[in-house]
Design a protein around this motif. Structure first.
Motif, PDB file in Angstrom:
ATOM      1  N   SER A  10       0.842  -1.189   0.000  1.00 23.77           N
ATOM      2  CA  SER A  10       0.000   0.000   0.000  1.00 23.77           C
ATOM      3  C   SER A  10       0.880   1.242   0.000  1.00 23.77           C
ATOM      4  O   SER A  10       2.010   1.229   0.498  1.00 23.77           O
ATOM      5  CB  SER A  10      -0.977  -0.083   1.172  1.00 23.77           C
ATOM      6  N   LEU A  11       0.366   2.288  -0.638  1.00 20.85           N
ATOM      7  CA  LEU A  11       1.158   3.504  -0.791  1.00 20.85           C
ATOM      8  C   LEU A  11       0.235   4.703  -0.638  1.00 20.85           C
ATOM      9  O   LEU A  11      -0.802   4.785  -1.293  1.00 20.85           O
ATOM     10  CB  LEU A  11       1.812   3.513  -2.174  1.00 20.85           C
ATOM     11  N   GLY A  12       0.613   5.591   0.247  1.00 25.59           N
ATOM     12  CA  GLY A  12      -0.197   6.794   0.444  1.00 25.59           C
ATOM     13  C   GLY A  12       0.598   8.032   0.079  1.00 25.59           C
ATOM     14  O   GLY A  12       1.743   8.172   0.504  1.00 25.59           O
ATOM     15  N   VAL A  13      -0.012   8.897  -0.714  1.00 28.72           N
ATOM     16  CA  VAL A  13       0.644  10.164  -1.042  1.00 28.72           C
ATOM     17  C   VAL A  13       0.208  11.172   0.010  1.00 28.72           C
ATOM     18  O   VAL A  13      -0.967  11.504   0.120  1.00 28.72           O
ATOM     19  CB  VAL A  13       0.241  10.667  -2.444  1.00 28.72           C
ATOM     20  N   ARG A  14       1.159  11.604   0.808  1.00 27.79           N
ATOM     21  CA  ARG A  14       0.822  12.509   1.890  1.00 27.79           C
ATOM     22  C   ARG A  14       0.693  13.937   1.387  1.00 27.79           C
ATOM     23  O   ARG A  14      -0.200  14.663   1.770  1.00 27.79           O
ATOM     24  CB  ARG A  14       1.912  12.425   2.965  1.00 27.79           C
ATOM     25  N   LEU A  19       4.184   7.585   1.816  1.00 24.64           N
ATOM     26  CA  LEU A  19       4.400   6.578   2.846  1.00 24.64           C
ATOM     27  C   LEU A  19       4.089   5.241   2.182  1.00 24.64           C
ATOM     28  O   LEU A  19       3.006   5.067   1.614  1.00 24.64           O
ATOM     29  CB  LEU A  19       3.458   6.852   4.019  1.00 24.64           C
ATOM     30  N   ALA A  20       5.062   4.326   2.230  1.00 31.06           N
ATOM     31  CA  ALA A  20       4.893   3.072   1.495  1.00 31.06           C
ATOM     32  C   ALA A  20       5.047   1.875   2.412  1.00 31.06           C
ATOM     33  O   ALA A  20       5.918   1.858   3.285  1.00 31.06           O
ATOM     34  CB  ALA A  20       5.915   2.994   0.364  1.00 31.06           C
ATOM     35  N   LEU A  21       4.188   0.905   2.212  1.00 31.85           N
ATOM     36  CA  LEU A  21       4.277  -0.350   2.951  1.00 31.85           C
ATOM     37  C   LEU A  21       4.764  -1.440   1.983  1.00 31.85           C
ATOM     38  O   LEU A  21       4.101  -1.744   0.985  1.00 31.85           O
ATOM     39  CB  LEU A  21       2.903  -0.712   3.522  1.00 31.85           C
ATOM     40  N   VAL A  42       8.057  -0.211   6.334  1.00 37.19           N
ATOM     41  CA  VAL A  42       7.358   1.030   6.006  1.00 37.19           C
ATOM     42  C   VAL A  42       8.409   2.109   5.762  1.00 37.19           C
ATOM     43  O   VAL A  42       9.321   2.295   6.552  1.00 37.19           O
ATOM     44  CB  VAL A  42       6.399   1.470   7.138  1.00 37.19           C
ATOM     45  N   VAL A  69       9.293   6.161   4.472  1.00 32.92           N
ATOM     46  CA  VAL A  69       8.911   7.522   4.105  1.00 32.92           C
ATOM     47  C   VAL A  69       9.735   7.887   2.880  1.00 32.92           C
ATOM     48  O   VAL A  69      10.961   7.776   2.893  1.00 32.92           O
ATOM     49  CB  VAL A  69       9.211   8.512   5.249  1.00 32.92           C
ATOM     50  N   VAL A 104      10.718   3.670   8.640  1.00 32.69           N
ATOM     51  CA  VAL A 104      10.102   4.047   9.921  1.00 32.69           C
ATOM     52  C   VAL A 104       9.356   2.863  10.531  1.00 32.69           C
ATOM     53  O   VAL A 104       8.969   1.951   9.849  1.00 32.69           O
ATOM     54  CB  VAL A 104       9.097   5.230   9.783  1.00 32.69           C
TER      55      VAL A 104
END
Lengths: 175, 229
Positions: A119-123, A133-135, A155, A157, A175
């Motif tokens: 999963s990847l979130g663009v902060r 933030l990438a898992l 995880v 950053v 992180v």
């Protein structure tokens, strides 16, 4: 006197009304300007708000992370080439340090590591810069040890910068 | 600021009083464009109430200045209205911009879930009852149901182990956001401090995938899963 006084009084009325209009309009302008600014504040960051740009940076960073964290002891050069292609700035050294250790391990244990992005979130996202933030899921195959398989997650950053349409990773922190 | 009716009590209104005096002189001088009334009212509008001296100063340049003042005031009013209209439109368009709405929703999700995650990782066995009630407040769906079913169990456990836990959000990112369904997924990294009767408070890192749902009281956590490492 009555005629002149009446005209003057009318003019006085008009000026008073105009003054009131000016005061009210100025107040309305300031108020709506502040409201608009507050509403637009969130828009500086287009992460998710601009689906096309978000998908693009997600796609590129996902590909980059997969390629630099996957390796085959038989073809470590491929991973290094990928790193040269997608890393820039601070990330080059950050990655270089960890990959040097990984390389030695990979050769000794004949490791094949496959990394996927769960999963990847663009902060935050602007035209030039993205924070993500990438898992990551990592499967490591010990081909020298009965093909024993090991899995791990991490995880990270990630900071990426847009260099003419290509998003290059400029910082990687676990992180 | 409203014009006064012609016959007015002289003693009670000195601005009007001087105005009338001037009016008299003005008429004698030819009944032309003498407008002490205007000046008086304009000064009222400007909040000044200077009386005779100012009036007389204004009276000297009256015939030319007055229509000009009116025109200028009108021009300023038009400009003010245009500026107000422009900002009003800017406000309206910002309020109806899909992208901005999404951006605001994203920020709301981050803010709400960030606070909810901290709440959900906070408990003190001495205040366990209200802490667990807070957990219920910030959760919804399956997680909310499970927690409310297990409420007594959680209380007993906290009392038994004398748990004290607190947390802060280190990293948080929205990975998916569906505004229509009111659902979101997030990735979070928390710094947790957990101590019990037998263990000193110790810091640890918690990596979580979170599902969130929009409710009438903002976004709440509907599922949370620790990422194995």
């Amino acid at each position: 006197m009555n005629g002149a006084g009446g005209a003057q009084r009318r003019r006085a009325t008009i000026m008073a009304v105009l003054a009131a209009v000016i005061v009210l309009a100025a107040g309305a302008a300031v108020w709506s300007g502040l409201q608009a600014r507050q509403l637009r504040a969130a828009g500086d960051n287009v992460a998710l708000a601009d689906p096309v740009a978000t998908r693009e940076v997600t796609r590129q960073v996902t590909g980059a992370l997969k390629s630099i964290f996957s390796y085959d002891y038989n073809n470590l050069a491929r991973t290094e080439r990928a790193a040269e292609r997608v890393l820039a700035g601070e990330a080059v050294e950050q990655y270089g340090r960890s990959f040097a250790a990984a390389k030695a391990q990979a050769r000794d244990g004949k490791l094949v590591r496959t990394t996927t992005v769960r999963s990847l979130g663009v902060r935050s996202l602007t035209a030039q810069r993205a924070h993500l933030l990438a898992l990551l899921d990592q499967q490591t195959l010990h081909t020298a040890g009965n093909d024993r398989q090991e899995s791990a997650t991490a995880v990270l950053v990630v900071t990426a910068e847009n260099t003419g349409g290509q998003w290059k990773i400029t910082s990687l922190t676990s992180v | 600021m409203t014009p006064r009716p012609s016959p007015r009590p002289r003693a009670s209104d000195d601005t009007g009083d001087t105005g009338d005096t001037h009016n008299g002189t003005g008429e004698q001088a030819g009944g032309e464009v003498t407008t002490p009334e205007d000046t008086a009212v304009a000064e009222d509008a400007a909040g000044a109430d200077e009386g005779v001296a100012a009036e007389q100063a204004a009276a000297g340049e009256r015939p030319a200045a007055d229509p000009r003042a009116l025109r200028m005031l009108a021009a300023v009013a038009v400009v003010a209205l245009l500026v107000a209209g422009w900002f009003g439109f800017s406000w309206w368009s910002a309020a109806h911009d899909d992208r901005l709405e999404l951006a605001r929703e994203r920020d709301t999700v981050v803010a709400d879930i960030s606070a909810a995650l901290v709440t959900l990782h906070t408990i003190d066995h001495r205040t366990a009852r209200s802490d667990v009630d807070e957990w219920l407040r910030v959760t919804t769906g399956k997680l909310g149901e499970d927690l409310s079913k297990d409420r007594q169990l959680q209380l007993d456990r906290a009392a038994g182990t004398r748990t004290v836990a607190s947390a802060s959000v280190r990293e948080l990112a929205v990975t998916e956001l569906d505004r229509r369904l009111g659902t979101a997924r997030l990735l979070a990294v928390l710094d947790v401090r957990l101590g019990t009767r037998d263990t000193q408070p110790a810091p640890s890192r918690s990596r979580l995938t979170v599902q969130a749902q929009r409710t009438g009281e903002g976004w709440k956590i509907s599922a949370v899963q620790a990422v194995s490492s």
